[in-house]
Design a protein around this motif. Sequence first.
Motif, PDB file in Angstrom:
ATOM      1  N   CYS A  12      18.891  72.234  61.906  1.00 55.83           N
ATOM      2  CA  CYS A  12      17.894  72.392  62.969  1.00 55.83           C
ATOM      3  C   CYS A  12      18.465  73.278  64.068  1.00 55.83           C
ATOM      4  CB  CYS A  12      17.516  71.033  63.553  1.00 55.83           C
ATOM      5  SG  CYS A  12      16.334  71.148  64.919  1.00 55.83           S
ATOM      6  N   ILE A  72      39.568  72.572  75.841  1.00 60.85           N
ATOM      7  CA  ILE A  72      39.771  71.795  74.618  1.00 60.85           C
ATOM      8  C   ILE A  72      40.039  72.744  73.449  1.00 60.85           C
ATOM      9  CG2 ILE A  72      38.812  69.984  73.130  1.00 60.85           C
ATOM     10  CD1 ILE A  72      38.999  69.112  76.083  1.00 60.85           C
ATOM     11  N   GLY A 107      34.216  70.303  65.717  1.00 57.61           N
ATOM     12  CA  GLY A 107      34.584  70.433  67.129  1.00 57.61           C
ATOM     13  C   GLY A 107      34.371  69.162  67.931  1.00 57.61           C
ATOM     14  N   ALA A 131      25.513  70.703  71.309  1.00 57.59           N
ATOM     15  CA  ALA A 131      25.408  72.074  70.778  1.00 57.59           C
ATOM     16  C   ALA A 131      25.516  73.084  71.919  1.00 57.59           C
ATOM     17  CB  ALA A 131      24.086  72.257  70.043  1.00 57.59           C
ATOM     18  N   ALA A 148      28.706  68.936  63.481  1.00 58.19           N
ATOM     19  CA  ALA A 148      29.392  69.241  62.222  1.00 58.19           C
ATOM     20  C   ALA A 148      30.881  69.460  62.416  1.00 58.19           C
ATOM     21  CB  ALA A 148      28.783  70.490  61.576  1.00 58.19           C
TER      22      ALA A 148
END
Length: 264
Positions: free
Chosen positions: A65, A191, A20, A94, A18
């Motif tokens: 999920c 990052i 990053g 994730a 979603a």
Amino acid sequence: MDELFSLKGKTALITGGAHGIGFAIAVALARAGANIAFNSSRKDHLEEGLAAYRKIGLTAHGYICDVTDEQAVQALVQQIEADVGTIDILVNNAGIIKRIPMCDMSAEDFRKVIDVDLNAPFIVSKAVLPGMLRKGHGKIINICSMMSELGRETVSAYAAAKGGLKMLTRNIAAEYGQYNIQCNGIGPGYIATSQTAALRQPGPDGAPHPFDQFIRSKTPAARWGVPEDLAGPAVFLASDASNFVNGHILYVDGGILAYIGKQP
Ligand code: NAP
Ligand code: GCO
């Protein structure tokens, strides 16, 4: 050469896609031709992610999920197979981090980090491998870390997980390479995402965060990475261009692992 890097017609699942790093990798795979599925653990982030894909003209299939829940992951993979197609490319992106000195860290907190950052990549890989075996090909990309190689104060659980993820990567390569399934890792350096925001926050007087200065001194590129720096490496490892690359961790770190650091 374009064909070699093309992902046209491939189905890719990016966990935590979603925002990053996961979002940037998903965009790169989509622009190389892949059909994108991603998951989020939260409805608000899912909606924000879907809007972000639409804003740049991309279609993505988003699902809620929790990657640590094996039954939910199995159901997610079946739903993606029905909606999009059998998964050709999995990016285990994730992840969470807890920055707590070991003596202050509860075993529960340690387990939570291991659960998301190491157990979940096992769970999701195990869920997608049967489809890859049926198709006779597959790409699994695990998002490792500098902490797959280096320790640092306060991140014991995260380093243990990311070190384990490096070896899980090699073991999937060992076990499934004979079926034309390649499993590799990407090891990002530092990052600029929400995960590292606290390490870059300037002081109340506007002075740069000490850790910000530290990372710039430890990086030959003398800058933080941005999620888009991972786009090319991800397309490479997701494409036929890397069919004889297996069990490799590709560090995308601006040279951190090669550098002793700038003399103060
Ligand atoms: P981020 O913005 O915090 O993204 C982490 C993602 O993981 C979020 O999208 C989050 O999804 C998802 N996630 C966390 N727990 C989840 C769960 N239980 N179920 C499903 N999704 C879950 O951080 P990031 O910097 O992009 O990190 C992405 C990956 O890169 C992580 O594995 C991280 O360890 C790794 N990494 C980061 C850096 C860096 O410097 N930033 C460097 C090396 C490696 P929702 O919030 O939408 O639920
Ligand atoms: C930290 C950072 C790092 C980065 C990344 C480096 O606290 O040291 O969060 O762990 O997230 O993993 O590769």
